[in-house]
Enzyme design. Structure first.
Site, mmCIF file in Angstrom:
data_model
loop_
_atom_site.group_PDB
_atom_site.id
_atom_site.type_symbol
_atom_site.label_atom_id
_atom_site.label_comp_id
_atom_site.label_asym_id
_atom_site.label_seq_id
_atom_site.Cartn_x
_atom_site.Cartn_y
_atom_site.Cartn_z
ATOM 1 N N HIS B 62 -36.863 -21.296 -2.889
ATOM 2 C CA HIS B 62 -35.392 -21.254 -2.812
ATOM 3 C C HIS B 62 -34.873 -20.095 -1.955
ATOM 4 C CE1 HIS B 62 -35.921 -23.978 -6.162
ATOM 5 N NE2 HIS B 62 -36.578 -23.042 -6.820
ATOM 6 N N SER B 85 -36.763 -23.560 2.146
ATOM 7 C CA SER B 85 -36.453 -23.640 0.731
ATOM 8 C C SER B 85 -37.312 -24.714 0.094
ATOM 9 C CB SER B 85 -34.970 -23.954 0.530
ATOM 10 O OG SER B 85 -34.608 -23.695 -0.802
ATOM 11 N N SER B 90 -30.768 -25.554 -2.983
ATOM 12 C CA SER B 90 -30.844 -24.193 -3.514
ATOM 13 C C SER B 90 -30.600 -23.089 -2.492
ATOM 14 C CB SER B 90 -32.208 -23.987 -4.183
ATOM 15 O OG SER B 90 -33.229 -24.036 -3.236
ATOM 16 N N ASP B 139 -43.548 -22.841 -4.237
ATOM 17 C CA ASP B 139 -42.779 -23.029 -5.469
ATOM 18 C C ASP B 139 -42.593 -24.525 -5.658
ATOM 19 O OD1 ASP B 139 -40.312 -23.484 -7.053
ATOM 20 O OD2 ASP B 139 -40.301 -21.310 -7.169
ATOM 21 N N GLU B 205 -45.545 -20.460 -7.891
ATOM 22 C CA GLU B 205 -44.569 -19.864 -8.811
ATOM 23 C C GLU B 205 -44.305 -20.692 -10.067
ATOM 24 O OE1 GLU B 205 -42.349 -17.115 -8.546
ATOM 25 O OE2 GLU B 205 -43.518 -16.378 -6.872
ATOM 26 N N ASN B 230 -47.105 -18.052 -12.058
ATOM 27 C CA ASN B 230 -46.235 -18.565 -13.107
ATOM 28 C C ASN B 230 -46.570 -17.992 -14.470
ATOM 29 O OD1 ASN B 230 -44.226 -20.604 -14.024
ATOM 30 N ND2 ASN B 230 -45.997 -21.344 -15.179
ATOM 31 N N LYS B 235 -43.407 -12.996 -15.196
ATOM 32 C CA LYS B 235 -42.844 -14.154 -14.520
ATOM 33 C C LYS B 235 -42.358 -15.158 -15.557
ATOM 34 C CE LYS B 235 -42.206 -17.860 -11.899
ATOM 35 N NZ LYS B 235 -41.754 -19.145 -12.416
ATOM 36 N N ASP B 239 -38.557 -15.083 -15.894
ATOM 37 C CA ASP B 239 -37.981 -16.130 -15.082
ATOM 38 C C ASP B 239 -37.559 -17.318 -15.945
ATOM 39 O OD1 ASP B 239 -38.779 -16.902 -11.779
ATOM 40 O OD2 ASP B 239 -37.747 -18.274 -13.104
ATOM 41 N N ASN B 240 -38.442 -17.764 -16.797
ATOM 42 C CA ASN B 240 -38.147 -18.978 -17.549
ATOM 43 C C ASN B 240 -37.184 -18.712 -18.696
ATOM 44 O OD1 ASN B 240 -39.911 -20.180 -15.824
ATOM 45 N ND2 ASN B 240 -41.592 -20.321 -17.274
ATOM 46 N N CYS B 244 -33.271 -18.552 -17.337
ATOM 47 C CA CYS B 244 -32.523 -19.768 -17.669
ATOM 48 C C CYS B 244 -31.445 -19.487 -18.704
ATOM 49 C CB CYS B 244 -33.468 -20.858 -18.170
ATOM 50 S SG CYS B 244 -34.542 -21.456 -16.857
ATOM 51 N N HIS B 350 -37.970 -29.107 -13.895
ATOM 52 C CA HIS B 350 -38.404 -28.979 -12.518
ATOM 53 C C HIS B 350 -37.957 -30.152 -11.670
ATOM 54 C CE1 HIS B 350 -39.947 -26.667 -9.400
ATOM 55 N NE2 HIS B 350 -40.658 -27.655 -8.941
ATOM 56 N N HIS B 404 -31.516 -17.712 -10.518
ATOM 57 C CA HIS B 404 -31.674 -16.580 -11.407
ATOM 58 C C HIS B 404 -31.079 -15.326 -10.798
ATOM 59 C CE1 HIS B 404 -33.849 -19.010 -13.998
ATOM 60 N NE2 HIS B 404 -35.034 -18.935 -13.455
ATOM 61 N N SER B 412 -40.171 -11.479 -11.239
ATOM 62 C CA SER B 412 -41.053 -12.543 -10.762
ATOM 63 C C SER B 412 -41.703 -12.175 -9.442
ATOM 64 C CB SER B 412 -40.251 -13.828 -10.565
ATOM 65 O OG SER B 412 -39.805 -14.318 -11.788
ATOM 66 N N GLN B 416 -45.878 -10.950 -6.844
ATOM 67 C CA GLN B 416 -46.531 -11.376 -5.607
ATOM 68 C C GLN B 416 -47.434 -10.276 -5.091
ATOM 69 O OE1 GLN B 416 -46.192 -14.319 -4.537
ATOM 70 N NE2 GLN B 416 -44.255 -15.095 -5.297
#
Lengths: 508, 508, 508, 508
Positions: B62, B85, B90, B139, B205, B230, B235, B239-240, B244, B350, B404, B412, B416
Site C-alpha cells: 500500500h 501498491s 490504497s 504484501d 507482510e 507477519n 507486526k 498491525d492486526n 484495525c 484480506h 493504519h 510493522s 523489515q
C-alpha cells in the site's frame, strides 16, 4: 509431629479442619458443577469406560470447591485419589470436608503452618508400601520437589549412610523438607525410589512449576516425564487472564472493602496474569501503572492506555500494589517503607518471594497488626505509617478470596483429561464450555476448508509443538505426537497417556 | 496498454496521479516520521554504514504516507527502490507524488483498474535487462505470484513454444496476469527466470501471503526464500490488533458518517484482526456479535461479553457487518439480500472474496448507486432495500480511510530491518517505540535474572523458532539461527541477511 | 462586497461552493434520513396537517448533511426556510448544494472568511421588505446577536443620526458586524426593527448561545422570546456526550491520521462534552488527563480512573490537547510553546477563544505551515519544534470531520419540533429513536404506576421546570406549561408554539 | 418480647451480637477512616466548636463500618447518638460491637427477625421520658414511619380509647409495627407525640424514603421537616452509581463465586443504580441486557452498547438478574419459574418487593435450600430446576457483601454535615475527597470568571433549587436559602440548620 490422620467409617484417611462442614461443602460443589460444564461433560463421555480404573492419583493443588469437582471427576473416571493443598491459605475447609467424607483422602486446611503443609504433602504422596501414585497433579511443583529431594537423599544415604541434615540450610522451609525426608528414610530407605519407579508422570499447572521442571530437565535431574498444562490456551489465557481479572478485585474487596475507583494501582508485570489484573483495576475505575522488563509487553500496556514506569517512580503515590511476575524481589521492604499510609500490597503471581516478606518481618521495630486472617497492617516505627499486606505475601486471590471461579477452573481442569488425542487439544476444552454460554459456532464449508487448508472439524490452529526441554527442544507434527502418545506405557489407558509426557502440547 | 511511464528530471521512472501533490505529501511524511520512531532510529543507527548499498528492492505494498517513510528508510540505508501498491484503492496520491519526486520509482494511484494494477506491479519488478530486484517487500503476495507464474510460462514456452492463453481461465484478474506475462514473453523469454536468479528473497507482510508461500513450499513450487514478517509480535499484534482497532471506526466514519453507538455490529472472525475490530466497535457503543469457527476464539469472545452466533442468526438484525477471517465466502449475496435497509458491509480481512462481490454484482436487477468513491449503495430489486458496501469489498481501512496510523506501521515496518540478530528480534522493535510514549522499563537485577533464567538484556521470551515450511517444519535454537543467517549469501550485508530466509523468526 | 447571490431556475436565492455537488449531497441526505428516525417520524406524523404552513424560518446552524434533513423536515411541515452556517468551516458543500437546488435558500460554504460569514448570516435573515423570519434556529447566537446589534444601532441612529463606527472596536470580527449593520442602515433604517417585530422567537442549540441569552435577559436587553433546546436530555446528553465521543476521534484521524493508542490526551473540562471526549480517548487506548475547576466533575473523572491535574503539570508531556470548557483562555500561547514537537491542539468546546489563537498568530517569528485545510503546523522560532492546530482553533469535529453523526443530530433536531406538549418532552424524542435500534420498552402495570406515582404513559421524570431567566426564575407545573403554550401567539400552530418561549422545558 | 437491653460499664445501652468483636471492629473502623477523608475533615474543621453539643441523634441506617465512622463523627462534634440498622441483614457485627463499646447506643445485628428489627428501631428512638431525638438520620424511612404511625394511633386513642389492632392488616410487617405501638401506648399514651414535639427534623438518604416523605407532604400528613440528602450529586451519583458499580460484583462473588465473564446479566432499570450495575457487569465480561420503562434511559443504555428488551424476552436465557428500579413486582415468581437452572436473582434497588419473594415462598411445592446465609437455592417442583436468590430479595450488596466502600460512604455521609451554607453544597463534599486521590484542581482567572459568570471560588453550577414538596414546589435563589437556613430554629447551631429543612439543596 503431633498431627494424627483420621479415618472415615469406610476406612479412608483424612485430616481436615471440621468434618461438620461437609454438607455445606456438598451444596457448593453441586453449585460449582453447573458452572463447570467441561468436567461434567468428561464424566458423561468417558465415565462409562472407566479409563482411570486402578490409577492412583496424588494431587497437590489448592483444595477448593472447584478442585473438589476435579477430584470427583477423577474418581468418577475410576481413579483413587489422595490430595493436599499447594498453599497454606488456599484450602476451603467445607470443600475439604465434603471430599474427605465422600470421595478421596484429603489432607488440607486453611491456615496450615509450613510444618503442617509439608506433612500434608507427604501424606498425599504416601500410598503405602507398594509405592506412590501413578500420576501427580502438581501446582507449583512441591510434590515433585519432595520426591526429587527424597530420591537424592536416599542415594546419598545408600552410598554414605548419611542422613539429610536440616541444619545444613538457612532456608526454614527447606529445613522442614529435609526433616520429613529424614524421618521417612529411617522408616523406609527406598520410599522415594519406589515412588519414582511407579510414577508415570506429573502434570504441572503453573508457570513457576514448569520452569522448575525445565531446569531439572536441563541438568538431567528430572526423574520422570511431565506434562505442562500451564501453556494450553484454555489454561493460560483463561486461568491467568480471565481468572485473575475476576479474582484480584474479589480478593481486594473481601480483604479490605476498599473503593477501587479513583485509586492508583501498580501492576508489576504485564504477562497474562498482569493483563488480567490491569484490566480489572482499570475497568473498576482505578488508574493503572504497569512495571515491566519486556519492551513488547510494555508496548502492549501502552496501547491500552496504561502508563509504564518503574516501581521507584510511583512507590510513594500509589494506593494498591500487585505483583504478577513469577520472579522474586519485586517489592522490597525499602519500597514498602516509602508507601502511603494504608497502601495495599499483594501478590497474585506465584511464590510469596515476589514480595520481600522476610525483609518486612525483620525490619527493626516494625509492628504487625492482624485486622483479620490474611489481612495484616504493618506499621513502620520511623514513619508511624502502615501498609496493608494481603495473605502474608502469598497468592491473595486464594488467601483472601476463593480463587478462580468455577467456570475458569473448569477450563483449566478439563485439560487434565483431554489430551487423549492432541488434535482435539484445547479446542475440545473450549467447545465443551460454549453451550453453557449460549454460543453457536460457525461451520466451515468444504470449499472454505480447502481454501484455508484447515479441516472442517479442526484443529483450527494448524500446528502442534512438542518438545522435551527448554534449551534442547524438538518439535513434532500433530501426527508424531499421536504416535508418541500411543507408544508410552502401553499399560495405561489412552486418557492417561495424554497426561504422561514431558511435553508441551498446544496449538500454534 | 496506453499507460506511459514518466520520468523525473533526474531520469527516475514513475507513474502517479498528480505530481503537484508532492509538497503536500512531503509535509505529511514529515509528520509521520515523528510518529515512526522505529524507522527513524534505524536510519540513525544503521545509516552511516549503508548496509543496503547497492541493493535493489521492489515493494508491492500500500503506497501510503507510512510506506513512504519505509521507502525513504530503505534509500537512506543505501538501497535503490521501485514500488507499487498491493491494492487498487490504497494509494495515497500525495504520498506517491512525494516519493516519485524525491526518492524512488513509484507506480501507483488511488483507483487503479485491475489492468492498471498489474501493469504497475510489472513496472515495479522491472529493473531492466540485468534481472529483477534483490529483495521483494510483498504484501499479499502478488509480486511473488507474478514471478512464479512468469517462470512457469517461460518454462512451458521453452519446452513447447506455447504462449500463455488468457482465455484459458474464467477468472478475469488471472486473465490479466496471463496477458502481461504473454506480452513480456514475447519481448524477453527469460525475463522472469532472470528475476528469479537474482532474487535473494521476499519478505511477506500478511497472513494471506504467508499462507500462499507455505502452500508453494509444500508442493515444492517455491522458487526463492521468504521471510514471514507477519508473525512477529510487533507486526501481528500491533498491525492486526491495534491497527484495525484504530482503522475500522476511521473507515466507517469517513465512508458513511454513521453513528456507531447503539448499532449492532457483526464481526466475522475473532483472530487478532477480529479482536481489534470487536474492541473498537464495543468501546464506540455498539453491541457486538462475533461469528467464529474456532471454539477457543469463540470462548475468548464470550469472556469479553460478546455474543457468538452464526451469521444466519443475525443477518436481518444487524447494522454493520465486517469480515476479518482471511477466508472466502463469508458474506454471500443471499445474506446481503436479507439485511436491513442501509446495513453496512465491509471487509478488513484480506482479499475481496471474503464478501461475495461477484454474487452481488451479478444479482439480477441489482442497482449500484455510488455515493462517493468506495461507498456504494446496492439496491435489490425485490425488496427495494439497499445495503452499503465499502471499498467494493476490498480492505475498507485502506479504501475508505488511510490505513493504519504511522505509529503502528512503524512497528510493522521496522521489522523489515531488524532481523540482524534474532536475539534482538521483536523486542528491539518494541523498545525503539517506548521512548516516544514516555515509558520507562524496569531492569532485572542479576539475582532476578538468574532466578528466572532470563538474561538481563533479554530476550525476555526465551525461545526462537525457525522453520522451513508449514507441514514439514524444523526448529532451531537462537544460536543456530545466528549461524544460518551468517552463512547465507555472504555478499549481502548482515542487515539484509536477516530478511532473506524462508523462516519464521519470532519470540516464543 | 463582491459576493453575488445566485438564483435557482425557480427563483430561490443561494450562494454555495459548487452546485454540481447537489447529486452527491442528495445521496448522502437519503442515507442520513435512515439514520434520523426522529425527524422522519415528525414528517409522517405532522406532515399532513402542515403545522408550519406560512412560517418563515431562518437557520444559522452548521450546514451539514444532517442539517439538510432538518431543513427538509421543516419544509415538509410547510415552512419556508433560509439558511447559513454558524461556523466558517462546518459547511459540507454537497449538502449545501442539494438544499439550495431542492429545498431552501442557502448561503454557506466550507472555508468562508469572517466577512463572508457575516454576509451569509445577513442574507439568511433578510426576507425582504416585509421583515424577517418568524422563527430563528440559532446555534451560538450569531443571528440573534446581529438583530440585537442592528436594533441597537438603529435606535442610536434614530435618536442621533449617528451610524455605527467599525473603528470603534479592536475586535476584528465585531468590526465586520458593525460594517454590515452600517450598510443596512443606509438602505433601510428600520430593517432590524422590522425583524424584531415579526420574530416570534429563537430556539438556541448551544450552551454558549444560551448563556448569551441569559445575560441579555438579565440586563433587560433581550428583544424576543427564546427557547433553550440545549438543555433537554436528548440534546445535551446525546449531542454533547455521545456526539463528541464519536466525533473527536473522527476529527483527529481525518486531520492527522495519528495513532491515538499509547498517547497522552489532555481533556480540558469534564462536563458532558469533556466526558464524551475523555471516554473516546480512553477507549481508543490513550492515557487521559483531565483539567477541571469544579470539584464534583473532578471527582467524577477520578472515579473513571482519569488523572486530574492542571494544564501546567502536563503541558510538556502530553500528545493531544482538547478544550471542551465553553470558557476562554484555556490553552495559551505560553502553554503551546512548552509542548512536545507535533503535539496536537484542538477545540471541541465552542468559540475559538478557548485556544489563544491570537497569541499564537502574533507570536514573534512563529511560522505556520498548512498541511492541509484545517490542519496547520505552527513552528516556534526558539525551539524549532512545532505543534499541530486543528480547524484554526475552531470546532474541530466540524472543521476536520463532518460533525456529529446523523443519529445524534436526529435526537437534537427532533427537539425543534417536539415541544407540542411538554409532557411528551424529551421522552418522545427518545422513543422515536428506539425502534431503529431494536429496543423494546417495558410497560408499567397500573399497580406499579400507582406505587411509584408515575403515569403508565409517562412522563417518567416527574417534574417540568420552566423559567424566564437565570437570576429571576420561576417554575411551573407541567399543566401550567401547557396553558402557557396554548396562550402564546394564537396565530401560530401548536407545533411552533412549543418552540417560541424563553423557557427551559425539560424533564427533571 | 424476650429481648433484653444490655449496658456498658459506663451505663450506655446496647444490644449487639457479640461484644468480643469490638477490637476487630475498631481495627476496621481505623482502616475506614483513612478512606473517608470527608468525615475526618469535618471533625478537624468543626470539632473544636462542638456544633452538635447537646443534640440527640437517632440513626436508622445500615450499621456498617462506614456508618461507625459517621457515628463517631457525630459524637466528635458533640452529639449523643442511638442507632439501629435499616435492614435486617446489613449490620456488620464487629462494627456494632465497637460502637456499642466505645461511642453510642447501638441496637443491631446481622440476621434480625422482623420482630427484632422493629424492636431495635423503637429502642433507637427511645430517649426516655423527655421525648425523642432532635434529629433522625433515616434510610428508607422506617424510623419516620414509626413516629407517624405512633402519633396517628395516639390520636385515635385519645379520641376513642381504641388501641391499634394488629389483626386489622394482612401485612405481617405492619402487624409488628402496630404491636409495638400498642405496647408503647399502654405505657405512655403521649410517647410519639413527645417525640414529634422535640424533633427538629429528619434527613433521609434514599430515593424510596424521599418518595414516602413527598407523599406525606402532599396529603398534609408530614409531621416535621425533612431534608433530602439523596439528591445531592455527591450522594446520588457516588452512592448510587459508583457505589453499586463496586458492590454488585462484590456481592455476587462473595455469595456465589460465580464467574461473571461470559454470562448474560439482566439489569432491571437504568437509573443511576442501574447504570452502575450495568457498567460493572459489562466490564467484568458479561453481556448485559437492560429493561426500562423510560425511553430516555433506554436510549442511554443503547448508546453504551447494551440491549434493551423486556424481562419476558430474556427470562429463560439469562444467568444473572438484578433489580434496581425502586418499584415493586419487577421479577415475579412466574418469571423465576422460567429461568435457567441456578440463575441468580438479586435486588440492589430498595425494598425486597422488587422481587416477588412472597410469590416464591408460597409457590406450591417449592423447596428452599440454604447454601449459606443470604444465599438460597429455591427448587421448583415441576422443573426440578432451581434458582439462587440472594439476601432473601433484600439489598444484596448489604446482605451478601459489606455495602458500599468507605470512600463512597464518605461522600454520602459528609453531606449530613455540610449544608452549612448552600453555596458550598456538594462541591465542598467533593473537594474534601480530592486530595486523597491526588487530584489538582484548575483555578479560574478573574477574567475567565467574568466571561462565564461563575465565581472563582464556585459554586460552579449556578443554580440552587429548594422546594417544599413534589406537586407544590417553589424555588429560591441561593441567597434566599441562606436566609431561610438562618431563620430556622435559632437555638440550633449553624451546622445543624443545614440539615433541618424539608428541602432539596443541590446544584443545578
Amino acid at each position: 509431629m503431633a498431627l494424627l490422620v483420621e479415618k472415615t467409617s469406610s476406612g479412608r484417611e483424612y485430616k481436615v479442619k471440621d468434618m461438620s462442614q461437609a454438607d455445606f461443602g456438598r451444596l457448593e460443589i453441586e453449585l460449582a458443577e453447573v458452572e463447570m460444564p467441561g468436567l461434567v461433560s468428561c464424566v458423561t463421555e468417558f465415565g462409562p469406560s472407566q479409563p482411570l480404573k486402578g490409577a492412583r492419583i496424588t494431587g497437590s493443588l489448592h483444595m477448593t470447591i472447584q478442585t473438589a469437582v476435579l477430584i470427583e471427576t477423577l474418581t468418577a473416571l475410576g481413579a483413587e485419589v489422595r490430595w493436599c493443598s499447594c498453599n497454606i491459605f488456599s484450602t476451603q475447609d467445607h470443600a475439604a470436608a465434603a471430599i474427605a467424607r465422600d470421595s478421596a483422602a484429603v489432607f488440607a486446611w486453611k491456615g496450615e503452618t509450613l510444618q503442617e503443609y509439608w506433612w500434608c504433602t507427604e501424606r498425599a504422596l504416601d500410598w503405602g508400601p507398594g509405592g506412590g501414585p501413578d500420576l501427580i497433579v502438581d501446582d507449583g511443583g512441591d510434590a515433585t520437589l519432595l520426591i526429587h529431594e527424597g530420591v537424592k537423599a536416599e542415594e546419598i544415604f545408600a552410598k554414605t549412610g548419611q542422613l539429610p541434615d536440616p541444619t545444613s540450610t538457612d532456608n526454614p522451609e527447606f529445613q522442614i523438607v529435609l526433616s520429613i525426608i529424614k524421618d521417612g528414610l529411617q522408616v523406609d530407605p527406598k520410599k522415594y525410589h519406589k515412588m519414582k519407579e511407579r510414577l508415570v508422570g506429573v502434570s504441572e499447572e503453573t508457570t513457576t512449576g514448569v520452569k522448575r521442571l525445565y531446569q531439572m530437565q536441563e541438568t538431567g535431574a528430572l526423574l520422570f516425564p511431565a506434562i505442562n498444562v500451564n501453556d494450553s490456551v484454555t489454561k493460560s489465557k483463561f486461568d491467568n487472564l480471565y481468572g485473575c481479572r475476576h479474582s484480584l478485585p474479589d480478593g481486594l474487596m473481601r480483604a479490605t472493602d476498599v473503593m477501587i475507583a479513583g485509586k492508583v494501582a501498580v501492576i508489576c508485570g504485564y504477562g497474562d496474569v498482569g493483563k488480567g489484573c490491569a484490566a480489572a483495576m482499570k475497568t473498576a475505575g482505578a488508574r493503572v501503572i504497569v512495571t515491566e522488563i519486556d519492551p513488547i509487553c510494555a508496548l502492549q500496556a501502552l496501547m491500552e492506555g496504561l502508563q509504564v514506569l518503574t516501581l521507584e517512580d510511583v512507590v510513594s503515590e500509589a494506593d494498591i500494589f500487585c505483583t504478577t511476575t513469577g520472579n522474586k524481589d519485586i517489592i522490597m521492604v525499602d519500597h514498602m517503607r516509602k508507601m502511603k499510609n494504608n497502601a495495599i500490597v499483594c501478590n497474585i503471581g506465584h511464590f510469596d518471594n515476589e514480595i520481600d516478606m522476610q525483609g518486612l518481618e525483620t525490619y527493626p521495630g516494625v509492628k504487625r497488626i492482624t485486622i483479620k486472617p490474611q489481612t495484616d497492617r504493618w506499621v513502620f516505627p520511623d514513619t508511624k505509617s502502615g501498609i496493608i499486606v494481603l495473605a502474608e505475601g502469598r497468592l491473595m486471590n486464594l488467601g483472601c478470596a476463593t480463587g478462580h471461579p468455577s467456570f475458569v477452573m473448569s477450563c483449566s481442569f478439563t485439560n487434565q483429561k483431554v489430551y487423549v488425542l492432541p488434535k482435539h487439544l484445547d479446542e475440545k476444552v473450549a467447545a465443551l464450555h460454549l453451550g453453557k454460554l449460549g454460543a453457536r459456532l460457525t461451520k466451515l464449508t468444504k470449499d472454505q476448508s480447502d481454501y484455508v487448508s484447515i479441516p472442517v472439524e479442526g484443529p483450527y490452529k494448524p500446528l502442534v509443538r512438542v518438545w522435551s526441554g527448554w534449551g534442547n527442544m524438538r518439535y513434532w507434527s500433530s501426527y508424531e505426537v499421536d504416535q508418541i502418545l500411543v507408544s508410552i506405557r502401553g499399560c495405561c489407558s489412552l486418557v492417561l497417556r495424554g497426561c504422561f509426557m514431558f511435553c508441551f502440547v498446544f496449538p500454534f
